[in-house]
Write an enzyme that holds these catalytic residues in place. Structure first.
Site, PDB file in Angstrom:
ATOM      1  N   SER A 139       0.865  -1.183   0.000  1.00 20.04           N
ATOM      2  CA  SER A 139       0.000   0.000   0.000  1.00 20.04           C
ATOM      3  C   SER A 139       0.896   1.225   0.000  1.00 20.04           C
ATOM      4  O   SER A 139       2.002   1.202   0.550  1.00 20.04           O
ATOM      5  CB  SER A 139      -0.894   0.018   1.243  1.00 20.04           C
ATOM      6  OG  SER A 139      -1.544   1.279   1.375  1.00 20.04           O
ATOM      7  N   TYR A 152      -1.357  -0.603  10.173  1.00 12.36           N
ATOM      8  CA  TYR A 152      -1.493  -1.013   8.772  1.00 12.36           C
ATOM      9  C   TYR A 152      -0.305  -0.498   7.959  1.00 12.36           C
ATOM     10  O   TYR A 152       0.317  -1.243   7.196  1.00 12.36           O
ATOM     11  CB  TYR A 152      -2.805  -0.465   8.218  1.00 12.36           C
ATOM     12  CG  TYR A 152      -3.059  -0.760   6.761  1.00 12.36           C
ATOM     13  CD1 TYR A 152      -3.585  -1.980   6.361  1.00 12.36           C
ATOM     14  CD2 TYR A 152      -2.795   0.197   5.778  1.00 12.36           C
ATOM     15  CE1 TYR A 152      -3.839  -2.248   5.018  1.00 12.36           C
ATOM     16  CE2 TYR A 152      -3.046  -0.058   4.439  1.00 12.36           C
ATOM     17  CZ  TYR A 152      -3.566  -1.283   4.068  1.00 12.36           C
ATOM     18  OH  TYR A 152      -3.814  -1.545   2.746  1.00 12.36           O
TER      19      TYR A 152
END
Length: 248
Positions: A139, A152
């Site tokens: 990501s 995350y």
């Protein structure tokens, strides 16, 4: 691609399903690895309806023994695994100081330990076969950070670092290890996040130069390139697919 076999984690829905469909359309056999066998079978059905070949395999990537069993089942059916796409992931958007250890562990186990487990078991097969391509879905949060996504972001940064290191170690075996880093994407997981973070979609669309979230097919196309013959000399790279939200 001469009927290569791809093992795609989290392929039961969203980006994973689109990756499975895209690779199948490029003459690959697909192993749909997921913890939800109902959605996994739906992906298999979709691939078959489009003329491809696929099987659904239960795989809890947080558990090394579960991954081992999934790999064994896959080999019994297709005899080989040529491509690994580590797509499965999970997130919960909240300020770091309001987050709790149970959430940390779940995010780390799925997003970071999952790819570690699959690579540990599948890379030796690729070395033995003399061929292999791995694409890890990270990501852009792992490259530049993202408010409300501290753990995350940390795990996705770990995935990027893991990708680079494995690329160096596996180069002697001529294996390609790369990473795709999506920006905000219109997926079932993102829709779940939006359900308790009102207005997040609109705010993101305002700052993305293309003025829209990524669609699963945008990410799948990048994966398709990295596992293709055209990317034979590409390894250790992180390809951002973010509509210009981040620019390297």
């Amino acid at each position: 691609m001469n009927q290569r076999v791809a093992f795609v984690t989290g392929a039961g829905r969203g980006i994973g399903r689109e990756i499975a469909r895209t690779l199948a359309s490029r003459n690959m056999k697909i192993i749909v690895a997921d913890v939800n066998m109902e959605t996994a079978q739906q992906t298999v059905n979709s691939v078959k309806e489009e003329g491809g070949e696929a099987i659904a395999v239960f795989c809890d990537i947080t558990n090394l023994q579960s991954v081992e069993k999934a790999v064994e089942t896959s080999l019994n059916h297709f005899q080989t695994i040529d491509v690994l796409v580590n797509n499965a992931g999970w997130d919960k958007v909240e300020p770091f100081l309001k987050s709790e250890p149970d959430t940390w562990r779940k995010i780390v186990d799925i997003n970071l330990m999952g790819p570690i487990h699959t690579c540990k078991l599948i890379l030796p097969l690729m070395i033995e076969n003399g061929y292999g391509k791995v694409v890890n879905i990270a990501s852009d949060a792992g490259r530049v950070g993202s408010s409300g996504e501290s753990i995350y972001s940390a795990t996705k940064g770990g995935v990027i670092a893991l990708t680079k290191t494995l690329a160096r170690e596996m180069a002697r075996h001529k294996l390609n290890i790369n990473c795709v880093a999506p920006g905000p994407s219109d997926t079932p997981l993102f829709q779940e996040i939006g359900s308790y973070n009102k207005g997040i979609v609109q705010s993101l669309e305002k700052v993305i130069p293309f003025r829209r979230l990524a669609q699963p097919k945008d990410i799948a196309g990048a994966v398709g390139y990295l596992v293709s013959d055209e990317a034979e000399y590409v390894t250790g790279q992180t390809l951002s697919v973010s509509g210009g939200l981040t620019m390297a």
